[in-house]
Scaffold this motif. Structure first.
Motif, PDB file in Angstrom:
ATOM      1  N   GLY A 119       0.829  -1.142   0.096  1.00 18.41           N
ATOM      2  CA  GLY A 119       0.081  -0.045   0.064  1.00 18.41           C
ATOM      3  C   GLY A 119       0.865   1.425   0.114  1.00 18.41           C
ATOM      4  N   TYR A 120       2.058   1.268   0.302  1.00 17.33           N
ATOM      5  CA  TYR A 120       2.942   2.447   0.790  1.00 17.33           C
ATOM      6  C   TYR A 120       3.160   3.126  -0.587  1.00 17.33           C
ATOM      7  N   ALA A 121       3.301   2.578  -1.776  1.00 14.53           N
ATOM      8  CA  ALA A 121       3.269   3.408  -3.013  1.00 14.53           C
ATOM      9  C   ALA A 121       2.287   3.546  -4.065  1.00 14.53           C
ATOM     10  N   PHE A 157      -1.146   0.200   8.723  1.00 18.57           N
ATOM     11  CA  PHE A 157      -2.410  -0.004   8.283  1.00 18.57           C
ATOM     12  C   PHE A 157      -3.045   1.225   7.616  1.00 18.57           C
ATOM     13  N   ASP A 158      -2.881   2.116   8.013  1.00 24.10           N
ATOM     14  CA  ASP A 158      -3.426   3.291   7.353  1.00 24.10           C
ATOM     15  C   ASP A 158      -2.915   3.414   5.712  1.00 24.10           C
ATOM     16  N   LYS A 159      -1.794   3.138   5.643  1.00 24.67           N
ATOM     17  CA  LYS A 159      -1.267   2.817   4.128  1.00 24.67           C
ATOM     18  C   LYS A 159      -2.059   2.025   3.216  1.00 24.67           C
ATOM     19  N   ALA A 160      -2.297   0.957   4.141  1.00 26.92           N
ATOM     20  CA  ALA A 160      -3.121  -0.073   3.181  1.00 26.92           C
ATOM     21  C   ALA A 160      -4.324   0.220   3.042  1.00 26.92           C
ATOM     22  N   ILE A 161      -5.034   0.783   3.874  1.00 24.61           N
ATOM     23  CA  ILE A 161      -6.564   1.354   3.922  1.00 24.61           C
ATOM     24  C   ILE A 161      -6.515   2.557   2.770  1.00 24.61           C
ATOM     25  N   THR A 162      -5.630   3.246   2.732  1.00 21.60           N
ATOM     26  CA  THR A 162      -5.517   4.487   1.870  1.00 21.60           C
ATOM     27  C   THR A 162      -5.394   3.651   0.237  1.00 21.60           C
ATOM     28  N   LEU A 201      -5.635  -5.867  -8.618  1.00 19.42           N
ATOM     29  CA  LEU A 201      -4.896  -5.281  -7.706  1.00 19.42           C
ATOM     30  C   LEU A 201      -5.286  -5.782  -6.304  1.00 19.42           C
ATOM     31  N   GLN A 202      -4.043  -6.535  -5.580  1.00 13.31           N
ATOM     32  CA  GLN A 202      -4.483  -7.106  -4.215  1.00 13.31           C
ATOM     33  C   GLN A 202      -3.566  -6.303  -3.237  1.00 13.31           C
ATOM     34  N   VAL A 203      -4.247  -5.943  -2.386  1.00 13.88           N
ATOM     35  CA  VAL A 203      -3.846  -5.277  -1.024  1.00 13.88           C
ATOM     36  C   VAL A 203      -3.765  -6.094   0.295  1.00 13.88           C
ATOM     37  N   SER A 204      -2.701  -6.368   0.640  1.00 13.54           N
ATOM     38  CA  SER A 204      -2.428  -7.409   1.865  1.00 13.54           C
ATOM     39  C   SER A 204      -3.020  -6.325   3.425  1.00 13.54           C
ATOM     40  N   HIS A 252      -7.700   4.077  -2.857  1.00 10.09           N
ATOM     41  CA  HIS A 252      -7.169   4.673  -4.351  1.00 10.09           C
ATOM     42  C   HIS A 252      -7.337   3.653  -5.537  1.00 10.09           C
ATOM     43  N   SER A 253      -7.370   2.575  -5.233  1.00  6.85           N
ATOM     44  CA  SER A 253      -7.462   1.531  -6.043  1.00  6.85           C
ATOM     45  C   SER A 253      -9.026   1.286  -6.317  1.00  6.85           C
ATOM     46  N   VAL A 254      -9.893   1.260  -5.487  1.00  2.27           N
ATOM     47  CA  VAL A 254     -11.233   1.466  -5.703  1.00  2.27           C
ATOM     48  C   VAL A 254     -11.791   2.521  -6.437  1.00  2.27           C
TER      49      VAL A 254
END
Length: 337
Positions: A90-92, A129-134, A109-112, A138-140
């Motif tokens: 998620g970071y990038a 956690f916040d990076k993954a949620i963000t 795209l899969q986010v862990s 963004h992906s959606v």
């Protein structure tokens, strides 16, 4: 049982460089790891995949989004006729990067996401956690087919129901329940006891009934014995059959969680490695041992060969994490607190 001559799906680990160092990483990836394939080398690997009839490729790592050429490789793969996916911590995945990846033709795209904030950050580090949620948001928003990947371990399996509800709230397309295998940095102590594994699969099946519009997949031992249809278990373990993996060093392996080299692309072509591999022939035989060998679901399941190899050193041994085996006195880890 379906047994392709060559895999239909390959995971291509572009490099092991990653901004995180997750406790369960099968690749031992971190910031000091190899960048892996050059762009031209990766393109050549994709061309070799086409030659043997691969139809789907998942770009993995490390953290694949650290690669500036990811969009180029996705676009090239699409030109070759592949369906394509990638995964990220998620970071990038900024808003701009999500749009760029969408434009390249990426299919999914899969986010862990490995639990609630405290659990996820214990595994992956502060702020993750916040990076993954963000990244999911963004992906959606970019219109990408977006999935959450939850790796179930002894310490976080009880959080799976919460991850399902979070997935619904975030509006993702699906959730993949991934079986933990103790390879790389993964600790044996995180392996699921059989009874906990069964409870987890029952929770997964209940979630499929409760959320029919959420695409739920699972890679887990003993699924065939619980699944209401053959489509839910997908023929059991497909390592060395319809799936394969190529590591950042060029090793061809039976699956992404099964780091047993069949040969290396720096000295041989993919077609030669796969077609001449005695390991592949053994895996296709389904001549498994122990309770897996005696099980009536041997053909539709076969047990996780990666788990058998990781725990016992024998890839055809009985699956140590199948819920149909006794717990052997292991302490119970409840699904709820």
């Amino acid at each position: 049982m379906f047994a392709a001559s060559f895999p239909l799906h390959f995971v291509l680990i572009l490099g092991n460089k990653c901004n995180l160092a997750c406790t369960h990483c099968s690749s031992n990836a971190d910031a000091h790891s190899s960048a892996g394939f050059s762009t031209s080398e990766a393109r050549d690997v994709l061309a070799q995949m086409v030659d043997v009839g691969v139809v789907d490729v998942a770009f993995s790592g490390g953290e694949p989004l650290l690669r500036r050429d990811l969009e180029e490789l996705v676009a090239f793969a699409k030109e070759l006729g592949f369906s394509t996916g990638t995964s990220t911590n998620g970071y990038a995945l900024t808003h701009r990067r999500a749009q760029s990846i969408k434009m390249s033709g990426l299919d999914r795209l899969q986010v862990s996401l490995d639990g609630t904030r405290s659990a996820h950050e214990r595994i992956r580090g502060p702020g993750s956690f916040d990076k993954a949620i963000t990244a999911i948001q963004h992906s959606v928003e970019a219109g990408l087919r977006t999935n959450i990947c939850f790796t179930a371990m002894r310490s976080n399996a009880h959080l799976f129901p919460e991850m399902i509800e979070l997935a619904v709230t975030l509006g993702v397309d699906g959730v993949n329940l991934s079986q933990f295998v103790p390879t790389g940095r993964g600790s044996l102590s995180e392996g699921l006891q059989p009874s906990l594994a069964k409870h987890l699969l029952e929770t997964w099946l209940a979630a499929k009934r409760r959320h029919p519009d959420l695409h739920l997949t699972a890679h887990s031992s003993g699924l065939a014995a619980l699944a209401p249809s053959a489509a839910d278990c997908r023929g059991g373990c497909q390592a060395g059959m319809s799936i394969g993996c190529i590591t950042a060093r060029g090793d061809v392996t039976p699956c992404v969680m099964f780091p047993l080299s069949l040969g290396n692309l720096r000295s041989q072509r993919l077609r030669t490695i796969w077609s001449r591999s005695a390991t592949v022939a053994t895996l296709k035989s389904r001549e498994v041992k122990g309770r897996c060998g005696d099980c009536r679901y041997r053909e539709s399941c076969g047990g996780c060969r990666a788990a058998a190899w990781a725990v016992t050193g024998d890839m055809m041994a009985e699956d140590p994490y199948c819920w149909m085996l006794p717990d052997g006195g292991a302490a119970e880890a409840p699904m709820s607190k």
